[in-house]
Design a protein around this motif. Structure first.
Motif, short mmCIF file in Angstrom:
data_model
loop_
_atom_site.label_atom_id
_atom_site.label_comp_id
_atom_site.label_asym_id
_atom_site.label_seq_id
_atom_site.Cartn_x
_atom_site.Cartn_y
_atom_site.Cartn_z
N GLY A 211 0.81 -1.21 0.00
CA GLY A 211 0.00 0.00 0.00
C GLY A 211 0.84 1.26 0.00
O GLY A 211 2.04 1.23 -0.28
N THR A 212 0.24 2.37 0.37
CA THR A 212 0.92 3.67 0.32
C THR A 212 1.55 4.06 1.64
O THR A 212 2.10 5.15 1.77
N ASN A 213 1.49 3.19 2.63
CA ASN A 213 1.95 3.52 3.97
C ASN A 213 3.45 3.26 4.14
O ASN A 213 4.00 2.35 3.52
N LEU A 240 -3.77 -2.55 -4.55
CA LEU A 240 -4.87 -2.84 -3.65
C LEU A 240 -4.73 -4.25 -3.08
O LEU A 240 -4.64 -5.22 -3.83
N PRO A 241 -4.68 -4.39 -1.75
CA PRO A 241 -4.58 -5.73 -1.15
C PRO A 241 -5.76 -6.61 -1.57
O PRO A 241 -6.86 -6.12 -1.81
N ASP A 242 -5.49 -7.88 -1.62
CA ASP A 242 -6.50 -8.85 -2.02
C ASP A 242 -7.73 -8.75 -1.12
O ASP A 242 -7.61 -8.72 0.11
N ARG A 243 -8.90 -8.67 -1.74
CA ARG A 243 -10.21 -8.63 -1.08
C ARG A 243 -10.45 -7.33 -0.30
O ARG A 243 -11.38 -7.27 0.50
N TRP A 244 -9.63 -6.32 -0.54
CA TRP A 244 -9.93 -4.98 -0.02
C TRP A 244 -10.69 -4.23 -1.10
O TRP A 244 -10.29 -3.15 -1.55
N ASP A 245 -11.78 -4.80 -1.54
CA ASP A 245 -12.53 -4.28 -2.67
C ASP A 245 -13.87 -3.67 -2.28
O ASP A 245 -14.66 -3.28 -3.14
#
Length: 262
Positions: A211-213, A240-245
């Motif tokens: 991610g952006t962190n 985008l992490p998996d299943r962060w949809d």
């Protein structure tokens, strides 16, 4: 409240489902670390946000059939509200522009108690912001701690806490964020906004792995380096992490329905 309600439910013979199960700081001096470990141990459904959480639960000997990888429920709220965000009424009157300010949030009591560390971190943010407005919506106890430092920074704007839709707007349109909040780092990852976290760990490592962190702990030197990178447009973009949809709730409901049908 989560722990106490879970214990009562379990003693009454009710099933317990724990959202965001398996998140760990591995610091048992934190009350919530103790609480969530207890809740995970007595839950019938362990809904996790990532594979790291799955691994934590597996290593703690949880029953595999209880573990369900559904994604991050926080992202559902962000996805639903992304097109409903509201610009605060004071935004234009302060001369702010989209991507033309830094957003600062602080909450951790243990950081606020370290006055010298806090002063060094705040001074670094002020110095490395290159005069760009720093918008800091803070709770009263945090405002008091920051004002006590007596930092001379006309471009640091300390404001009251904002509503969800107003604060979401500030996150979505910031050039970058400096925070000690894991939730904000998760939202920033979904929204592809650069984020610097004043901590040594993230309960969802996905925020800094893909991610952006970025984690800088409480080190002003590392913070300065990251702020320079941010100000020079050298920040990484999110994957985008998996299943962060934004469809985690749907998976949870389906899992519960399937469980009742068995």
């Amino acid at each position: 409240a989560t722990m106490s309600c879970s214990i009562v439910a379990k003693k009454r013979g009710l099933k317990v489902a724990h959202l965001i199960a398996g998140t760990r700081s591995f610091d048992m001096n934190m009350p919530r670390e103790v609480n969530r470990t207890i809740v995970d141990a007595i839950s019938d459904y362990l809904f996790t946000a990532g594979m790291v959480a799955n691994r934590n639960l597996n290593q703690e000997g949880m029953i595999p059939d209880y573990i369900h990888y559904v994604g991050n429920i926080l992202i559902d709220t962000v996805r639903y509200n992304r097109h409903r965000l509201l610009q605060p009424v004071w935004f234009s009157s302060m001369g702010l522009e989209k991507k033309g300010y830094l957003l600062l949030t602080l909450n951790r009591h243990d950081l606020l108690d370290k006055k010298q560390v806090l002063s060094a971190l705040m001074q670094t943010v002020v110095d490395k912001s290159c005069g760009m407005p720093i918008i800091a919506p803070l709770h009263p106890y945090v405002q008091k701690a920051i004002k006590a430092l007596e930092i001379d920074a006309p471009h640091l704007h300390i404001l009251p806490p904002q509503s969800y839709l107003h604060f979401g707007y500030l996150i979505n349109n910031a050039k970058g964020i400096v925070t000690d909040s894991g939730n904000i780092a998760e939202e920033a990852t979904f929204l592809d906004v650069p984020c610097i976290t004043l901590n040594s760990y993230a309960e969802h490592p996905e925020t800094w792995r893909i991610g952006t962190n970025e984690l800088v702990n409480e080190d002003p030197v590392v913070l300065a380096t990251m702020l320079e990178r941010l100000m020079h447009e050298e920040w990484k973009h999110t994957t985008l992490p998996d299943r962060w949809d934004g469809r985690t709730a749907e998976r949870i409901v389906q899992t519960l329905i399937n469980g009742e049908l068995k």
